[in-house]
Design a protein around this motif. Sequence first.
Motif, short mmCIF file in Angstrom:
data_model
loop_
_atom_site.label_atom_id
_atom_site.label_comp_id
_atom_site.label_asym_id
_atom_site.label_seq_id
_atom_site.Cartn_x
_atom_site.Cartn_y
_atom_site.Cartn_z
N GLN A 1 -16.90 3.24 0.04
CA GLN A 1 -16.95 2.99 -1.40
C GLN A 1 -18.29 2.40 -1.80
O GLN A 1 -18.88 2.78 -2.82
N ALA B 1 -11.59 4.43 -7.96
CA ALA B 1 -11.41 4.14 -6.54
C ALA B 1 -9.96 3.82 -6.22
O ALA B 1 -9.47 4.16 -5.13
N LEU B 2 -9.26 3.18 -7.15
CA LEU B 2 -7.85 2.87 -6.92
C LEU B 2 -7.02 4.14 -6.81
O LEU B 2 -6.08 4.22 -6.02
N GLU C 1 -13.99 0.47 3.19
CA GLU C 1 -14.65 -0.07 2.00
C GLU C 1 -16.14 0.23 1.99
O GLU C 1 -16.73 0.43 0.93
N ASP D 1 -8.22 6.68 -3.40
CA ASP D 1 -8.47 5.91 -2.19
C ASP D 1 -8.58 6.77 -0.95
O ASP D 1 -9.18 6.36 0.05
N ARG E 1 0.83 -1.21 0.00
CA ARG E 1 0.00 0.00 0.00
C ARG E 1 0.86 1.26 0.00
O ARG E 1 0.52 2.26 -0.65
#
Length: 296
Positions: free
Chosen positions: A208, A195-196, A205, A199, A151
């Motif tokens: 999202q 979304a990637l 999540e 972030d 990440r």
Amino acid sequence: MAPKRRTTRLNPGATPTPVTDTHTTTSVTNAQIQAMINEGVTAALAARDATRNGDDSHTSGTGARRPVQVARECTYPDFLKCQPLNFKGTEGVVGLTQWFEKMESVYSISNCTVACQVKFATCTLQGNALTWWNSHVKTTTPEAAHAMPWRTLKKMMTDKYCPRGEIKKLEFEMWNLKVKGTDVVTYSQRFQELALMCDRMFPEEIDQVEKYVGGLPDTIHGSVMATKPKTMQDAIEFATELMDKKINTWAERQADNKRKSDDTARNNQNQQPNKRQNTGRAYAAGNGDRRPYVMT
């Protein structure tokens, strides 16, 4: 069965003395009995679990255990067999997004360990991206650079190859993204790409999921909300399935209406010749009834 008596031949008049077999008995304590019961129960449970889990680690008939194979750690050749993408640093936001997606897919397929993710991923960098990575390694050590979480590497590369202004444009697009017509598939794909790169807009999540559901059309929005999806995968599957059903129902209704319309038109065509024929007959009959006027 009672023990047989054994007699010996004596002189006449003597009384024979019966002789019986004797058996040696061993006393067993309650603790020993309970231990044997427990051992039997344990063996039975182990056999049941082995059958339920498909365990064939025992050879049939002997009870001996076969050696259990330990999963082999993913090597770099194993990683390369899954065909990860290369990244040069000139592909832009879309290219970087695709690199992220493909890399995470390769991690899953190759069973790449967390400790090797950054190490293997950075071996696919080329050109400007490789130069940038080598410069970063020099500021630390190879060990420290490879030990960073995946990440963290994603964030570093996003900051490097996605300018702040470009990210703001993507975030604006994300906030205004909605399904066009009934094309849920294209909407879902674009949402995941954004979304990637955005972030930071969604700490969890579930955030999202809420944004994704908010962009669905009214025809399925309420139904998807009612399912209360917890993950993006669930939300996408529910939305796609519901929209497919809506489209199929609409197509069937249109086909049914067209069939009824064709039947109505066909019936009208069949009735029109009969009307003309009847009209002609009536006209001919009317003329035949007329008689010439005769003056008297």
